[in-house]
Motif scaffolding. Structure first.
Motif, PDB file in Angstrom:
ATOM      1  N   UNK A  40       0.834  -1.199   0.000  1.00 19.97           N
ATOM      2  CA  UNK A  40       0.000   0.000   0.000  1.00 19.97           C
ATOM      3  C   UNK A  40       0.871   1.251   0.000  1.00 19.97           C
ATOM      4  N   UNK A  41       0.314   2.352  -0.481  1.00 16.74           N
ATOM      5  CA  UNK A  41       1.085   3.586  -0.560  1.00 16.74           C
ATOM      6  C   UNK A  41       1.553   4.040   0.813  1.00 16.74           C
ATOM      7  N   UNK A  42       2.770   4.584   0.894  1.00  9.10           N
ATOM      8  CA  UNK A  42       3.213   5.241   2.134  1.00  9.10           C
ATOM      9  C   UNK A  42       2.369   6.482   2.405  1.00  9.10           C
ATOM     10  N   UNK A 282       3.459   1.619  -7.794  1.00  9.39           N
ATOM     11  CA  UNK A 282       2.014   1.660  -8.049  1.00  9.39           C
ATOM     12  C   UNK A 282       1.306   0.564  -7.247  1.00  9.39           C
ATOM     13  N   UNK A 283       0.310   0.945  -6.481  1.00 12.50           N
ATOM     14  CA  UNK A 283      -0.469  -0.008  -5.687  1.00 12.50           C
ATOM     15  C   UNK A 283      -1.520  -0.617  -6.607  1.00 12.50           C
ATOM     16  N   UNK A 284      -1.245  -1.830  -7.091  1.00 13.82           N
ATOM     17  CA  UNK A 284      -2.110  -2.447  -8.091  1.00 13.82           C
ATOM     18  C   UNK A 284      -3.514  -2.734  -7.566  1.00 13.82           C
ATOM     19  N   UNK A 285      -3.626  -3.109  -6.325  1.00 14.09           N
ATOM     20  CA  UNK A 285      -4.970  -3.413  -5.809  1.00 14.09           C
ATOM     21  C   UNK A 285      -5.817  -2.147  -5.765  1.00 14.09           C
ATOM     22  N   UNK A 286      -5.259  -1.060  -5.239  1.00 14.97           N
ATOM     23  CA  UNK A 286      -6.029   0.183  -5.209  1.00 14.97           C
ATOM     24  C   UNK A 286      -6.375   0.639  -6.617  1.00 14.97           C
TER      25      UNK A 286
END
Length: 294
Positions: A40-42, A282-286
């Protein structure tokens, strides 16, 4: 009035038929979490444009050296699961746009969704299929596809023009044929963005897409003339603010033009990030959940 067992079963069968006829975009559930605590993004440092643009804290020491066993070569073991190997293979597919070499992970027929990745200059299908590079981010994408009933294609593009885009348009059509009604997401990194912009001008291909992801790509100054613009195709951008290949400001200007036109769009800007940062971060799930929700 009480109903017989036969009547109840008949109603259940009818309901199942009606549900199966609905497009996946109307039914799609969010992708289930997988290693979100690692990918997940910081922290979000800033937001603007009504929250559509976020500036994310990126730190090389933490996000490369702290994540990789061999910096920029091999991720640490917790970031990778090689269980995907049982559902992946290298293929040459014959498509309406010509043959194309792909590395494919997941179910090719009856997939809940399709993701297609396009590499940049000097790459091929191996780049988006590498489990250990880019901090394990492609391995996460492959696992998300496999664990959620989807399919992921990492494709080889032979040129970044109309000729190179034709097999990608063919792959999009093939994905829709194999999984009718299921959403297809086209993601393009770096110079691969030229393929996304070519596909954006193909009205038939655009009709088959749920959205696009542009990672560290070039801006298209004539995007407003495309079929994708007219169709209000959702786009999710990720970019490093210190990208020396394609300036972040150019892409932000395009993003804001889309936002003003009422086109669904998001922008994630990595503070101190370079040209390769979006492929790693890049957060692929989001990203996919946002596109599938549009």
């Amino acid at each position: 009035m009480p109903q017989s067992t036969i009547h109840c079963r008949a109603r259940l069968v009818l309901a199942a038929i009606l549900l199966s006829a609905l497009p996946y975009t109307a039914m799609a559930a969010a992708l289930q979490p997988w290693k979100d605590e690692l990918f997940s993004y910081p922290a979000v440092l800033e937001t603007s444009d009504g929250g559509a643009l976020r500036v994310i804290d990126y730190q090389e020491m933490r996000d490369i050296n702290g994540r990789d066993q061999v910096p920029e070569r091999r991720a640490k073991a917790p970031y990778v699961s090689t269980a995907v190997k049982r559902e992946q293979e290298n293929l040459t597919l014959d498509t309406p746009g010509g043959p194309i070499d792909v590395a494919v992970t997941g179910r090719q027929n009856g997939a809940a969704f399709t993701v297609i990745f396009i590499h940049g200059r000097g790459g091929d299908r191996r780049l988006g299929n590498n489990d250990w590079s880019f901090g394990g981010n492609f391995n996460r994408l492959k696992n998300l596809a496999m664990r959620n009933g989807g399919v992921y294609y990492s494709a080889t593009v032979k040129s970044f023009d109309e000729k190179g885009a034709a097999p990608i348009a063919g792959l999009i059509a093939e994905a829709r044929r194999n999984s009718p009604g299921a959403p297809v997401v086209l993601s393009c990194a770096s110079m691969g963005s030229f393929i996304c912009w070519q596909i954006a001008r193909d009205a038939e291909a655009v009709q088959d897409l749920a959205g696009m992801v542009i990672m560290g790509g070039a801006a298209d100054p004539n995007y407003a003339d495309s079929a994708a613009y007219n169709a209000k195709l959702p786009i999710y951008f990720t970019h490093g603010d210190r990208d020396k290949v394609y300036a972040a400001d150019d892409q932000i200007a395009l993003f804001r033009g889309l936002l003003k036109a009422g086109i669904p769009t998001q922008f994630v800007l990595f503070r101190t990030g370079s040209h390769g940062t979006p492929v790693r971060m890049t957060d692929w799930r989001e990203t996919l959940n946002w596109i599938l929700a549009q």
